[in-house]
Design a protein around this motif. Structure first.
Motif, PDB file in Angstrom:
ATOM      1  N   ILE A  91       0.867  -1.104  -0.070  1.00 19.32           N
ATOM      2  CA  ILE A  91      -0.045  -0.035   0.082  1.00 19.32           C
ATOM      3  C   ILE A  91       0.807   1.313   0.084  1.00 19.32           C
ATOM      4  O   ILE A  91       0.596   2.142  -0.718  1.00 19.32           O
ATOM      5  N   GLN A  92       1.795   1.356   0.648  1.00 17.74           N
ATOM      6  CA  GLN A  92       2.706   2.577   0.700  1.00 17.74           C
ATOM      7  C   GLN A  92       3.669   2.667  -0.329  1.00 17.74           C
ATOM      8  O   GLN A  92       3.745   3.698  -0.924  1.00 17.74           O
ATOM      9  N   LYS A  93       3.765   1.612  -1.012  1.00 11.28           N
ATOM     10  CA  LYS A  93       4.437   1.651  -2.318  1.00 11.28           C
ATOM     11  C   LYS A  93       3.634   2.276  -3.378  1.00 11.28           C
ATOM     12  O   LYS A  93       4.242   3.113  -4.097  1.00 11.28           O
ATOM     13  N   ARG A  94       2.360   1.799  -3.425  1.00 11.75           N
ATOM     14  CA  ARG A  94       1.364   2.324  -4.501  1.00 11.75           C
ATOM     15  C   ARG A  94       1.160   4.084  -4.111  1.00 11.75           C
ATOM     16  O   ARG A  94       1.261   4.950  -5.201  1.00 11.75           O
ATOM     17  N   LYS A  95       1.095   4.306  -2.933  1.00  8.03           N
ATOM     18  CA  LYS A  95       1.050   5.781  -2.560  1.00  8.03           C
ATOM     19  C   LYS A  95       2.125   6.419  -2.799  1.00  8.03           C
ATOM     20  O   LYS A  95       2.000   7.822  -3.520  1.00  8.03           O
ATOM     21  N   PHE A  96       3.324   5.859  -2.680  1.00  8.98           N
ATOM     22  CA  PHE A  96       4.650   6.510  -3.082  1.00  8.98           C
ATOM     23  C   PHE A  96       4.727   6.860  -4.528  1.00  8.98           C
ATOM     24  O   PHE A  96       5.139   7.882  -4.987  1.00  8.98           O
ATOM     25  N   GLN A  97       4.412   5.880  -5.320  1.00  9.33           N
ATOM     26  CA  GLN A  97       4.394   5.878  -6.990  1.00  9.33           C
ATOM     27  C   GLN A  97       3.637   7.092  -7.323  1.00  9.33           C
ATOM     28  O   GLN A  97       3.827   7.695  -8.120  1.00  9.33           O
ATOM     29  N   ILE A  98       2.183   7.186  -6.639  1.00  9.36           N
ATOM     30  CA  ILE A  98       1.179   8.097  -7.046  1.00  9.36           C
ATOM     31  C   ILE A  98       2.051   9.529  -6.807  1.00  9.36           C
ATOM     32  O   ILE A  98       1.693  10.320  -7.634  1.00  9.36           O
ATOM     33  N   GLU A  99       2.492   9.810  -5.409  1.00 11.60           N
ATOM     34  CA  GLU A  99       3.183  11.111  -5.315  1.00 11.60           C
ATOM     35  C   GLU A  99       4.393  11.365  -6.099  1.00 11.60           C
ATOM     36  O   GLU A  99       4.396  12.531  -6.796  1.00 11.60           O
ATOM     37  N   LEU A 100       5.124  10.286  -6.468  1.00  7.61           N
ATOM     38  CA  LEU A 100       6.393  10.423  -7.303  1.00  7.61           C
ATOM     39  C   LEU A 100       5.732  10.983  -8.801  1.00  7.61           C
ATOM     40  O   LEU A 100       6.143  11.923  -9.152  1.00  7.61           O
ATOM     41  N   LYS A 101       4.651  10.247  -9.297  1.00  7.83           N
ATOM     42  CA  LYS A 101       3.991  10.639 -10.454  1.00  7.83           C
ATOM     43  C   LYS A 101       3.415  11.876 -10.761  1.00  7.83           C
ATOM     44  O   LYS A 101       3.641  12.757 -11.576  1.00  7.83           O
ATOM     45  N   THR A 102       2.656  12.457  -9.558  1.00  7.98           N
ATOM     46  CA  THR A 102       2.171  13.866  -9.401  1.00  7.98           C
ATOM     47  C   THR A 102       3.521  14.707  -9.597  1.00  7.98           C
ATOM     48  O   THR A 102       3.238  15.807 -10.202  1.00  7.98           O
ATOM     49  N   PHE A 103       4.479  14.752  -8.747  1.00  2.96           N
ATOM     50  CA  PHE A 103       5.609  15.541  -8.824  1.00  2.96           C
ATOM     51  C   PHE A 103       6.130  15.699 -10.159  1.00  2.96           C
ATOM     52  O   PHE A 103       6.287  16.530 -10.690  1.00  2.96           O
ATOM     53  N   ASN A 104       6.199  14.308 -10.905  1.00  3.35           N
ATOM     54  CA  ASN A 104       6.894  14.301 -11.945  1.00  3.35           C
ATOM     55  C   ASN A 104       6.020  15.101 -13.136  1.00  3.35           C
ATOM     56  O   ASN A 104       6.705  15.838 -13.934  1.00  3.35           O
ATOM     57  N   LYS A 105       4.960  14.820 -13.134  1.00  2.46           N
ATOM     58  CA  LYS A 105       3.955  15.644 -13.977  1.00  2.46           C
ATOM     59  C   LYS A 105       3.991  17.099 -13.757  1.00  2.46           C
ATOM     60  O   LYS A 105       3.916  17.686 -14.937  1.00  2.46           O
ATOM     61  N   LYS A 106       4.212  17.508 -12.556  1.00  2.00           N
ATOM     62  CA  LYS A 106       4.595  18.888 -12.401  1.00  2.00           C
ATOM     63  C   LYS A 106       5.589  19.418 -12.599  1.00  2.00           C
ATOM     64  O   LYS A 106       5.934  20.753 -12.382  1.00  2.00           O
ATOM     65  N   ASN A 107       6.572  18.552 -12.939  1.00  2.00           N
ATOM     66  CA  ASN A 107       8.154  18.899 -13.154  1.00  2.00           C
ATOM     67  C   ASN A 107       8.385  19.653 -11.720  1.00  2.00           C
ATOM     68  O   ASN A 107       9.405  20.449 -11.847  1.00  2.00           O
ATOM     69  N   ASN A 108       8.234  18.922 -10.588  1.00  2.00           N
ATOM     70  CA  ASN A 108       8.439  19.347  -9.431  1.00  2.00           C
ATOM     71  C   ASN A 108       9.652  18.586  -8.746  1.00  2.00           C
ATOM     72  O   ASN A 108       9.336  17.682  -7.975  1.00  2.00           O
ATOM     73  N   LEU A 109      10.991  18.880  -9.277  1.00  2.00           N
ATOM     74  CA  LEU A 109      12.033  18.007  -8.693  1.00  2.00           C
ATOM     75  C   LEU A 109      12.070  18.465  -7.254  1.00  2.00           C
ATOM     76  O   LEU A 109      12.655  17.358  -6.656  1.00  2.00           O
ATOM     77  N   GLU A 110      12.047  19.377  -6.682  1.00  2.00           N
ATOM     78  CA  GLU A 110      12.308  19.602  -5.313  1.00  2.00           C
ATOM     79  C   GLU A 110      11.215  18.828  -4.600  1.00  2.00           C
ATOM     80  O   GLU A 110      11.546  18.011  -3.467  1.00  2.00           O
TER      81      GLU A 110
END
Length: 116
Positions: A43-62
């Motif tokens: 479950i934590q992996k899935r949440k982490f992946q979603i957060e990572l994709k969200t930041f990635n789509k927004k080009n939010n490297l920080e």
């Protein structure tokens, strides 16, 4: 390679020779990410992946950096660099002193000190 993984996350474009965040944006597994994933349950992996994709789509490297850092990925990579360098230094001790041995020690020191 581990140092390049850190450059990619921490944003050192001069040390990388490619745009920062490149590996994460291309969904490449680097040591910091592998470490984070190894600690998380399904479950934590899935949440982490979603957060990572969200930041990635927004080009939010920080945001990506903070996410990986808060999960221990950056610290683990730094510790691994030091551990491997220490192991290499110990392996070199069997050889007699020479300019070649000193050059190898210098390379180890350079690699450790490239980013902090």
């Amino acid at each position: 390679q581990i140092k390049d993984d850190l450059f990619d996350i921490l944003g050192n474009v001069d040390g990388l020779g490619k745009p920062t965040g490149y590996d994460v944006k291309k969904n490449m597994l680097t040591l910091p990410l592998i470490h984070v994933f190894s600690k998380l349950n399904k479950i934590q992996k899935r949440k982490f992946q979603i957060e990572l994709k969200t930041f990635n789509k927004k080009n939010n490297l920080e945001g990506i950096r903070q996410l990986i850092d808060s999960n221990g990925g950056i610290e683990y990579a730094k510790e691994t660099i030091h551990r491997i360098s220490d192991e290499a230094r110990k392996e070199l001790e069997i050889f007699p002193e020479s300019r070649y041995k000193e050059a190898l020690y210098s390379i180890l020191d350079f690699n450790i000190n490239r980013v902090h």
